[in-house]
Design an enzyme around this catalytic site. Structure first.
Site, PDB file in Angstrom:
ATOM      1  N   ASN A 173       2.224  11.752 -12.525  1.00 34.39           N
ATOM      2  CA  ASN A 173       3.889  12.230 -12.873  1.00 34.39           C
ATOM      3  C   ASN A 173       2.772  11.010 -14.621  1.00 34.39           C
ATOM      4  O   ASN A 173       4.072  11.414 -15.833  1.00 34.39           O
ATOM      5  CB  ASN A 173       4.255  10.419 -12.416  1.00 34.39           C
ATOM      6  CG  ASN A 173       5.330  11.150 -11.434  1.00 34.39           C
ATOM      7  OD1 ASN A 173       6.078  11.362 -11.289  1.00 34.39           O
ATOM      8  ND2 ASN A 173       4.865  10.404 -10.244  1.00 34.39           N
TER       9      ASN A 173
ATOM     10  N   LYS B   2      13.447  -2.230 -14.286  1.00 35.46           N
ATOM     11  CA  LYS B   2      12.561  -3.052 -14.779  1.00 35.46           C
ATOM     12  C   LYS B   2      14.031  -3.724 -15.958  1.00 35.46           C
ATOM     13  O   LYS B   2      13.258  -5.447 -15.958  1.00 35.46           O
ATOM     14  CB  LYS B   2      12.099  -2.528 -16.059  1.00 35.46           C
ATOM     15  CG  LYS B   2      10.599  -1.462 -15.209  1.00 35.46           C
ATOM     16  CD  LYS B   2       9.474  -2.273 -14.841  1.00 35.46           C
ATOM     17  CE  LYS B   2       8.431  -1.581 -13.558  1.00 35.46           C
ATOM     18  NZ  LYS B   2       7.191  -2.819 -13.413  1.00 35.46           N
TER      19      LYS B   2
ATOM     20  N   TYR C  15      14.108   4.022 -13.690  1.00 36.36           N
ATOM     21  CA  TYR C  15      12.807   3.198 -13.415  1.00 36.36           C
ATOM     22  C   TYR C  15      13.124   2.296 -14.455  1.00 36.36           C
ATOM     23  O   TYR C  15      13.180   1.193 -14.413  1.00 36.36           O
ATOM     24  CB  TYR C  15      11.942   4.535 -13.935  1.00 36.36           C
ATOM     25  CG  TYR C  15      10.241   2.922 -14.061  1.00 36.36           C
ATOM     26  CD1 TYR C  15       9.912   1.894 -13.086  1.00 36.36           C
ATOM     27  CD2 TYR C  15       9.933   3.523 -15.346  1.00 36.36           C
ATOM     28  CE1 TYR C  15       8.543   1.457 -13.832  1.00 36.36           C
ATOM     29  CE2 TYR C  15       9.120   2.610 -16.376  1.00 36.36           C
ATOM     30  CZ  TYR C  15       8.568   2.194 -14.512  1.00 36.36           C
ATOM     31  OH  TYR C  15       7.074   1.064 -15.459  1.00 36.36           O
TER      32      TYR C  15
ATOM     33  N   PHE D 120       2.966  -0.853 -22.958  1.00 31.44           N
ATOM     34  CA  PHE D 120       3.541   1.210 -23.509  1.00 31.44           C
ATOM     35  C   PHE D 120       2.804   2.150 -22.859  1.00 31.44           C
ATOM     36  O   PHE D 120       3.033   2.075 -21.497  1.00 31.44           O
ATOM     37  CB  PHE D 120       2.934   0.684 -24.674  1.00 31.44           C
ATOM     38  CG  PHE D 120       3.824   0.316 -26.294  1.00 31.44           C
ATOM     39  CD1 PHE D 120       4.971   1.021 -26.254  1.00 31.44           C
ATOM     40  CD2 PHE D 120       4.357  -0.879 -25.769  1.00 31.44           C
ATOM     41  CE1 PHE D 120       5.498   0.708 -27.353  1.00 31.44           C
ATOM     42  CE2 PHE D 120       5.341  -1.434 -26.799  1.00 31.44           C
ATOM     43  CZ  PHE D 120       6.090  -0.636 -27.182  1.00 31.44           C
TER      44      PHE D 120
ATOM     45  N   SER E 248       8.335  -2.825 -18.980  1.00 28.80           N
ATOM     46  CA  SER E 248       7.510  -1.802 -19.976  1.00 28.80           C
ATOM     47  C   SER E 248       8.192  -1.262 -21.009  1.00 28.80           C
ATOM     48  O   SER E 248       9.778  -1.959 -21.182  1.00 28.80           O
ATOM     49  CB  SER E 248       8.092  -0.609 -18.725  1.00 28.80           C
ATOM     50  OG  SER E 248       8.271   0.179 -19.110  1.00 28.80           O
ATOM     51  N   ALA E 249       7.531  -0.586 -21.847  1.00 30.29           N
ATOM     52  CA  ALA E 249       8.159  -0.037 -22.835  1.00 30.29           C
ATOM     53  C   ALA E 249       9.589   0.632 -22.390  1.00 30.29           C
ATOM     54  O   ALA E 249      10.399   0.858 -23.887  1.00 30.29           O
ATOM     55  CB  ALA E 249       7.409   0.538 -24.105  1.00 30.29           C
TER      56      ALA E 249
ATOM     57  N   LEU F 284       1.128  -1.321   0.252  1.00 27.98           N
ATOM     58  CA  LEU F 284       0.296  -0.193  -0.015  1.00 27.98           C
ATOM     59  C   LEU F 284       0.684   1.266  -0.023  1.00 27.98           C
ATOM     60  O   LEU F 284       0.495   1.992   0.537  1.00 27.98           O
ATOM     61  CB  LEU F 284      -0.984   0.036   1.436  1.00 27.98           C
ATOM     62  CG  LEU F 284      -1.788  -1.257   1.296  1.00 27.98           C
ATOM     63  CD1 LEU F 284      -2.628  -0.957   2.549  1.00 27.98           C
ATOM     64  CD2 LEU F 284      -2.810  -1.185  -0.421  1.00 27.98           C
TER      65      LEU F 284
END
Length: 345
Positions: free
Chosen positions: A199, A154, A150, A179, A126-127, A35
């Site tokens: 963001n 990944k 970030y 994406f 993630s792309a 959380l």
């Protein structure tokens, strides 16, 4: 009832929508979430929408002891792993936090999975792992590089999963490279609820429209694109949720029926179409009738001009493709935002 799945980060934006899709597909789920950037209320609302209780465990993926207690209590077929920090700007300011949570946390999770011989994982990638792409659309063979911590976190996890699959061929590890997820559940009951100033583009647009924020800043209007603003592949979160179910169904077929593991398998989830920031803002206004005042400001460090997917692999391998339009993304976002101006509070 199909197999039981542990959903880490299941109280978050994509996780909560995927829980609904999993339940509808007949999977039994346990949600595990600390959380830190999500809400217990999201799980309550998912439970209300599916008309069934959901087992929720508050815990951190870096806490091996807490994870073991969950694995002791349940026999899981596999894990869908959403638990990760995801703000590009914050990752630049706090890289250690991102590597600790996203990379170290995943290692702890994998170690506990190995202890319990649970070797099926669908990872939320993630792309951003493609960096600034050489060619468009981007397919899964494109070179990987990152422009921020970030994305690097990944990509680090992807390397870990690749090495793990080489070291032990009994693992089945699907890495779904998303994406740009947008939209909300059509009920308006669950959606994206960022902790602070958003963001991501779509919640920023909707918070301006609802009067929570004054105006939208569009970073850069001098990119070599249709209107000078950045182009992205926006995908409805409900389509994304369906992609996770398709990935799990594929894993079940391979593991339970074919008796084979898939190793490390990267798959893009996108629409295959690029939409510019300005096109999205204008579509939102057209669909909702809400004005979204905006200003152009300087480009952000690390941003790229265009990024959209080739989703052919997901279609051929998983039988999945995105179905929902930009208009539906805008309408569903506005329904969520207007019904929940303060998010889950």
């Amino acid at each position: 009832m199909k197999n039981k799945i542990l959903v880490t980060g299941g109280a978050g934006y994509i996780g909560s929508h995927t829980c609904i899709a999993l339940h509808q597909a007949g999977y039994e789920i346990v949600v595990y979430d600390n959380l830190s950037n999500s809400s217990r209320e999201a799980v309550n609302r998912v439970s209300h929408l599916i008309g069934a209780p959901i087992e929720f465990v508050k815990g951190d993926i870096r806490d091996a002891k807490a994870l073991r207690q969950v694995f002791d209590a349940h026999q899981f077929f596999g894990v869908i792993h959403f638990a990760g920090l995801k703000a590009v700007g914050e990752s630049v300011a706090k890289p250690l936090l991102y590597y600790n949570n996203n990379a170290s946390g995943t290692i702890t999770l994998l170690e506990v999975m190995a202890e319990y011989d649970v070797k099926n994982l669908v990872f939320s990638s993630s792309a951003t792992v493609y960096g600034d792409p050489d060619t468009l659309p981007i397919d899964e063979t494109a070179p990987r590089s990152c422009t921020n911590p970030y994305g690097q976190s990944k990509l680090t996890v992807e390397h870990i999963l690749e090495d793990l699959a080489v070291s032990d061929t009994s693992w089945s590890l699907i890495s779904l490279r998303y994406f740009n997820p947008v939209g909300a559940h059509p009920s308006g009951q669950i959606g994206e609820d960022p902790n602070d100033v958003p963001n991501n583009l779509m919640p920023y647009i909707s918070q301006v429209a609802v009067g929570k924020l004054e105006k939208l800043s569009i970073f850069g209007n001098d990119y070599p694109t249709v209107d000078g603003t950045g182009v992205r592949d926006f995908i409805h979160v409900s389509d994304l949720a369906a992609g996770h179910v398709a990935a799990l169904n594929y894993l079940e077929q391979q593991v339970n029926v074919e008796h084979s593991s898939v190793g490390f398998l990267p798959i893009n989830l996108g629409t295959g179409t690029g939409t510019s920031v300005l096109e999205l803002v204008n579509a939102f206004t057209d669909i909702t009738g809400q004005r979204v005042p905006y200003q152009f400001v300087a480009r952000r460090a690390g941003d790229i001009a265009s990024c959209y997917a080739s989703a052919d692999k997901a279609k051929s391998l998983l039988g999945w493709q995105a179905k929902l339009s930009v208009a539906e993304m805008c309408a569903d976002t506005w329904r969520w935002q207007s019904q929940n101006p303060s998010g889950y509070e």
